[in-house]
Design a protein around this motif. Structure first.
Motif, PDB file in Angstrom:
ATOM      1  N   ALA A  92     -31.495  12.793 -22.323  1.00  0.00           N
ATOM      2  CA  ALA A  92     -32.176  11.914 -21.362  1.00  0.00           C
ATOM      3  C   ALA A  92     -32.990  12.764 -20.405  1.00  0.00           C
ATOM      4  O   ALA A  92     -32.486  13.748 -19.856  1.00  0.00           O
ATOM      5  N   HIS A 134     -31.324  20.368 -22.791  1.00  0.00           N
ATOM      6  CA  HIS A 134     -32.287  20.032 -23.844  1.00  0.00           C
ATOM      7  C   HIS A 134     -33.672  20.541 -23.455  1.00  0.00           C
ATOM      8  O   HIS A 134     -34.190  20.211 -22.385  1.00  0.00           O
ATOM      9  N   SER A 151     -38.654  16.436 -17.933  1.00  0.00           N
ATOM     10  CA  SER A 151     -38.901  15.609 -16.743  1.00  0.00           C
ATOM     11  C   SER A 151     -38.525  16.319 -15.445  1.00  0.00           C
ATOM     12  O   SER A 151     -38.537  15.709 -14.375  1.00  0.00           O
ATOM     13  N   VAL A 168     -37.923   7.458 -29.828  1.00  0.00           N
ATOM     14  CA  VAL A 168     -39.335   7.279 -29.447  1.00  0.00           C
ATOM     15  C   VAL A 168     -40.122   8.174 -30.399  1.00  0.00           C
ATOM     16  O   VAL A 168     -39.539   9.059 -31.033  1.00  0.00           O
ATOM     17  N   PHE A 178     -43.814  12.833 -25.675  1.00  0.00           N
ATOM     18  CA  PHE A 178     -43.840  12.548 -24.245  1.00  0.00           C
ATOM     19  C   PHE A 178     -42.497  12.025 -23.759  1.00  0.00           C
ATOM     20  O   PHE A 178     -41.786  11.330 -24.501  1.00  0.00           O
ATOM     21  N   SER A 187     -33.022  16.431 -20.702  1.00  0.00           N
ATOM     22  CA  SER A 187     -34.269  17.094 -21.116  1.00  0.00           C
ATOM     23  C   SER A 187     -35.021  17.563 -19.883  1.00  0.00           C
ATOM     24  O   SER A 187     -35.427  16.749 -19.039  1.00  0.00           O
TER      25      SER A 187
HETATM   26  C1  DX5 Z   1     -39.811  13.390 -26.689  1.00  0.00           C
HETATM   27  C2  DX5 Z   1     -38.742  14.375 -26.296  1.00  0.00           C
HETATM   28  C3  DX5 Z   1     -37.640  13.803 -25.480  1.00  0.00           C
HETATM   29  C4  DX5 Z   1     -38.070  13.234 -24.175  1.00  0.00           C
HETATM   30  C5  DX5 Z   1     -36.971  12.437 -23.548  1.00  0.00           C
HETATM   31  O1  DX5 Z   1     -40.691  13.991 -27.565  1.00  0.00           O
HETATM   32  O2  DX5 Z   1     -38.165  14.940 -27.456  1.00  0.00           O
HETATM   33  O3  DX5 Z   1     -36.608  14.763 -25.287  1.00  0.00           O
HETATM   34  O4  DX5 Z   1     -38.511  14.192 -23.303  1.00  0.00           O
HETATM   35  O5  DX5 Z   1     -37.494  11.882 -22.389  1.00  0.00           O
HETATM   36  P1  DX5 Z   1     -37.044  10.439 -21.882  1.00  0.00           P
HETATM   37  O6  DX5 Z   1     -35.562  10.477 -21.738  1.00  0.00           O
HETATM   38  O7  DX5 Z   1     -37.776  10.291 -20.609  1.00  0.00           O
HETATM   39  O8  DX5 Z   1     -37.477   9.466 -22.952  1.00  0.00           O
END
Ligand code: DX5
Ligand code: ZN
Length: 224
Positions: free
Chosen positions: A197, A34, A12, A140, A144, A9
């Motif tokens: 990731a 991503h 970051s 998650v 974020f 992703s």
């Molecule tokens: C969250 C995003 C994820 C995120 C993953 O809303 O969809 O793609 O950026 O980031 P990490 O791997 O740091 O959890």
């Protein structure tokens, strides 16, 4: 199972040099790119629009795996396809008619994915399983990068693996959020075949290849 797909992703990445970052993860072994699109409405963050996706497209030949966390979503689909999105993933509660949204993505030539938030049940996919190319399990709550993996989602991944195998369809089962070399093993064992990731890949210049390899881990065929 064949080797797992890794989709870093760029949330970051260093936004001051995004094109270079996309080329860097491509060279470092990413299978897909991503792209997290957030609108400060569906989620409390604001990130990337179609113009940026279009500008990034020449920097990698790998599929652009575009995750839309926007609502309403329908009016933006054609803009993201035109910008070069190969896979477009939407959230079921981001528009009034999920089935129509998925048909719209596919009619424009992209692959269609559905994301399940941690509290969204697997059963919400039952009516559209024949219409999708990818399922994105959110490990998650969306919004974020850098959050901790929610372990209750492992059971959901296993259930979805059974559902996909039962359907006989070639659907990518991707996990997004808090994926690192430890949690990636849990995801793979539960049946995921693609991992997103962000923070675990972009840990510092020059480390991307080793970070991607660590998340990919050993494939079942290598272990055998
Ligand atoms: C969250 C995003 C994820 C995120 C993953 O809303 O969809 O793609 O950026 O980031 P990490 O791997 O740091 O959890
Ligand atoms: Zn994402």
């Amino acid at each position: 199972m064949s080797e797992i797909l890794i989709s870093p992703s760029i949330l970051s990445a260093d936004f001051a040099k995004l094109g270079e970052e996309v080329a860097n993860i491509d060279r470092a072994g990413a299978d897909m790119i991503h792209i997290d699109v957030m609108d400060n409405h569906y989620v409390p963050n604001l990130t990337i629009g179609p113009m940026v996706v279009k500008a990034l497209k020449p920097h990698s030949q790998k599929p652009f795996d575009v995750h839309l966390m926007v609502s309403p979503v329908d009016a933006l689909i054609s803009q993201f396809v035109d910008a070069g999105s190969d896979i477009i993933t939407v959230h079921p509660d981001a528009g009034p008619h999920l089935h129509r949204t998925l048909q719209s993505i596919k009619s424009l030539g992209a692959k269609a994915g559905v994301a399940l938030n941690p509290a969204t049940p697997v059963s919400s996919l039952d009516p559209v399983i024949e219409d999708i190319d990818l399922i994105l399990v959110m490990s998650v709550n969306p919004g974020f990068g850098g959050q901790s993996f929610i372990k209750s989602q492992i059971q959901k991944i296993s259930t979805l693996r059974g559902m996909i195998d039962g359907s006989g369809r070639d659907i990518i089962l991707e996990v997004d959020g808090g994926v690192n070399p430890d949690t990636s093993v849990l995801c793979r064992d539960a049946g995921a075949n693609a991992l997103v990731a962000g923070s675990a890949v972009f840990k510092g210049p020059g480390t991307y290849a080793e970070n991607i390899a660590a998340i990919r881990g050993r494939s079942t065929s290598q272990a055998a």
